[in-house]
Design a protein around this motif. Structure first.
Motif, mmCIF file in Angstrom:
data_model
loop_
_atom_site.group_PDB
_atom_site.id
_atom_site.type_symbol
_atom_site.label_atom_id
_atom_site.label_comp_id
_atom_site.label_asym_id
_atom_site.label_seq_id
_atom_site.Cartn_x
_atom_site.Cartn_y
_atom_site.Cartn_z
ATOM 1 N N MET A 175 44.289 39.296 78.423
ATOM 2 C CA MET A 175 43.249 38.640 77.623
ATOM 3 C C MET A 175 43.869 37.613 76.674
ATOM 4 O O MET A 175 44.902 37.881 76.076
ATOM 5 C CB MET A 175 42.482 39.692 76.820
ATOM 6 N N ALA A 192 30.960 56.929 43.775
ATOM 7 C CA ALA A 192 32.073 57.771 44.248
ATOM 8 C C ALA A 192 33.111 57.997 43.157
ATOM 9 O O ALA A 192 34.301 58.074 43.418
ATOM 10 C CB ALA A 192 32.723 57.185 45.499
ATOM 11 N N THR A 252 37.577 33.861 56.993
ATOM 12 C CA THR A 252 38.046 34.505 55.764
ATOM 13 C C THR A 252 37.923 36.019 55.914
ATOM 14 O O THR A 252 36.900 36.518 56.360
ATOM 15 C CB THR A 252 37.210 34.047 54.562
ATOM 16 N N ILE A 253 38.962 36.727 55.551
ATOM 17 C CA ILE A 253 38.953 38.180 55.650
ATOM 18 C C ILE A 253 39.269 38.771 54.280
ATOM 19 O O ILE A 253 40.216 38.364 53.610
ATOM 20 C CB ILE A 253 39.967 38.682 56.694
ATOM 21 N N SER A 254 38.444 39.737 53.855
ATOM 22 C CA SER A 254 38.710 40.449 52.606
ATOM 23 C C SER A 254 39.368 41.784 52.929
ATOM 24 O O SER A 254 39.090 42.369 53.969
ATOM 25 C CB SER A 254 37.408 40.688 51.859
ATOM 26 N N TYR A 255 40.210 42.248 52.038
ATOM 27 C CA TYR A 255 40.883 43.527 52.263
ATOM 28 C C TYR A 255 40.463 44.552 51.216
ATOM 29 O O TYR A 255 40.208 44.193 50.063
ATOM 30 C CB TYR A 255 42.402 43.313 52.257
ATOM 31 N N PRO A 256 40.369 45.837 51.634
ATOM 32 C CA PRO A 256 39.889 46.860 50.692
ATOM 33 C C PRO A 256 40.830 47.086 49.514
ATOM 34 O O PRO A 256 42.039 47.262 49.698
ATOM 35 C CB PRO A 256 39.778 48.123 51.564
ATOM 36 N N VAL A 257 40.267 47.045 48.331
ATOM 37 C CA VAL A 257 41.025 47.214 47.088
ATOM 38 C C VAL A 257 40.189 48.081 46.158
ATOM 39 O O VAL A 257 38.961 47.958 46.127
ATOM 40 C CB VAL A 257 41.264 45.838 46.409
ATOM 41 N N LYS A 258 40.828 48.953 45.408
ATOM 42 C CA LYS A 258 40.093 49.727 44.406
ATOM 43 C C LYS A 258 39.753 48.794 43.243
ATOM 44 O O LYS A 258 40.612 48.044 42.788
ATOM 45 C CB LYS A 258 40.940 50.904 43.939
ATOM 46 N N GLY A 259 38.517 48.845 42.812
ATOM 47 C CA GLY A 259 38.097 47.992 41.710
ATOM 48 C C GLY A 259 37.999 46.531 42.096
ATOM 49 O O GLY A 259 38.548 45.656 41.437
ATOM 50 N N ALA A 260 37.279 46.251 43.195
ATOM 51 C CA ALA A 260 37.163 44.876 43.675
ATOM 52 C C ALA A 260 36.458 43.978 42.659
ATOM 53 O O ALA A 260 36.668 42.768 42.642
ATOM 54 C CB ALA A 260 36.416 44.857 45.005
ATOM 55 N N MET A 261 35.619 44.554 41.823
ATOM 56 C CA MET A 261 34.939 43.760 40.791
ATOM 57 C C MET A 261 35.500 44.075 39.403
ATOM 58 O O MET A 261 34.802 43.960 38.401
ATOM 59 C CB MET A 261 33.431 44.043 40.809
#
Lengths: 301, 90
Positions: free
Chosen positions: B1, B49, B9-18
């Protein structure tokens, strides 16, 4: 199934952009617990697209794709086809949309995906308004409710999405509520185990949209079910079964509570009580709910 | 393939994104561990959570991200969680 038996795994990370007391994140946590990490979520424009937070960070620990408002089900069909081509058939594809993206804007894509029998779960969290854009009226808004576009109260009744979905004759459809996490967990778990199109609708009382205190989200959901404004049921193999309190109401074992118990705590119905109680409109809501339950009894008992 | 270059654009998981959302809080949940019966209702209903479930099913609260909505205090059947105004002098 007790709350103790729910898995500890958490795919939602604290610190998102959700309002305090948000029912969407509450429901999402349970849905993530039921499906697990092996899933792809498709999110159209809705509150969840904001809750994900800003680039380059996100609060969801699962692959998520954002797509245009009307295209949640179409996007999910594409993702499902792509995964099938790669041989990843054990991955669950979930479309997660609000009621605006399901009842009004996304209905044609949803109807198409259900007709094609796409193997995915479509979850609609229904807060009865377009809350993301600032509380506008949607097809799910109930009669007489205030929104920023129906200032004197909505003059039409809401449509029954559950019954529209049922007429597609898909393998599984269900209605549930954030206030009953075990019920929600069981329904999502069951939907995951079935092949074909699945539809789950979650009642999600929205504190800023409905104008009630943010600590009352769970209470409002419970009252919606107990007053009969919302019904918990499953549709499987052409048979409808009611669950929990809704089953008791359907069988006539308990009487549903008067609708006033539910709407008097919500600021969106305030004009029915202040300055003078609008008995006529409250009676109209009562009659509409009675008619709905009469129809349920005739069709599904 | 054929492999395609990722050009979105890709976002990555983070604690406390805001950021530290605990700053939003006006009322603070106070947990009384003596009264707690380990029913875990607060844990499952917490929208953020931030109620941490320990191995022995006792709970703790993550004050860094708790937005102070008060749902935990409202769903607690034994009133083991009460809401107190933030920064109140003892």
């Amino acid at each position: 199934m007790a709350i103790k038996d729910l898995p500890r795994e958490e795919c939602y990370i604290p610190g998102s952009a959700a309002c305090p007391g948000c029912p969407a994140t509450m429901a999402m946590r349970t849905v993530f617990k039921a499906i697990g990490k092996n899933m792809v979520m498709i999110v159209p424009a809705c509150c969840t697209a904001v809750i994900e937070s800003l680039h380059p960070n996100t609060s969801f620990d699962i692959p998520t794709m954002n797509i245009a408002f009307e295209a949640a089900a179409a996007g999910a069909s594409g993702v499902e086809a792509g995964l099938r081509k790669q041989g990843k058939t054990d991955t669950t594809v979930v479309a997660w949309a609000g009621d605006g993206g399901t009842y009004d804007i996304g209905i044609q894509a949803l109807s198409g995906a259900l007709e094609r029998q796409t193997n995915f779960i479509y979850i609609c969290y229904n807060n009865e308004i377009y809350s993301n854009t600032g509380i506008q009226r949607s097809g799910a808004t109930p009669y007489a409710a205030w929104t920023t576009t129906t200032v004197g109260g909505k003059t039409e009744f809401r449509k029954e999405m559950g019954e529209i979905i049922m007429s597609h004759h898909i393998p599984y459809a269900a209605q549930t509520c954030v206030s009953y996490p075990e019920d929600l967990y069981n329904k999502v778990k069951k939907a995951k185990s079935i092949k074909g199109s699945k539809y789950i609708e979650i009642m999600a009382p929205c504190p800023p949209g409905w104008r009630f205190g943010m600590e009352r989200t769970v209470e409002m959901g419970t009252m919606a079910v107990e007053t009969g404004a919302w019904a918990l049921y499953e549709y499987e193999n052409e048979v409808v079964t009611f669950n929990g309190k809704s089953k008791l109401i359907l069988e006539g074992k308990i009487k549903r509570k008067p609708i006033e118990d539910w709407i008097k705590y919500q600021g969106r119905f305030r004009h029915l009580f202040i300055p003078k109680k609008d008995v006529e409109k409250i009676k109209a809501i009562e009659n509409h709910i009675d008619q709905k339950w009469e129809r349920y009894r005739k069709c599904y008992l | 393939m054929k492999k395609y270059k990722i050009s979105t654009t890709i976002s990555y998981p983070v604690k406390g994104a805001m950021g530290r959302t605990g700053n939003w809080r006006v009322f603070k949940p106070i947990l009384d561990k003596e009264k707690c019966v380990k029913c875990l209702r607060c844990w499952i209903y917490c929208p953020e959570a931030t109620i941490i479930r320990n191995n022995d099913d006792t709970v703790d609260i993550d004050f860094e991200y708790c937005k102070g909505c008060g749902i935990c205090a409202n769903v607690c059947k034994v009133k083991a969680i009460i809401m107190e105004r933030e920064g109140k002098k003892k």
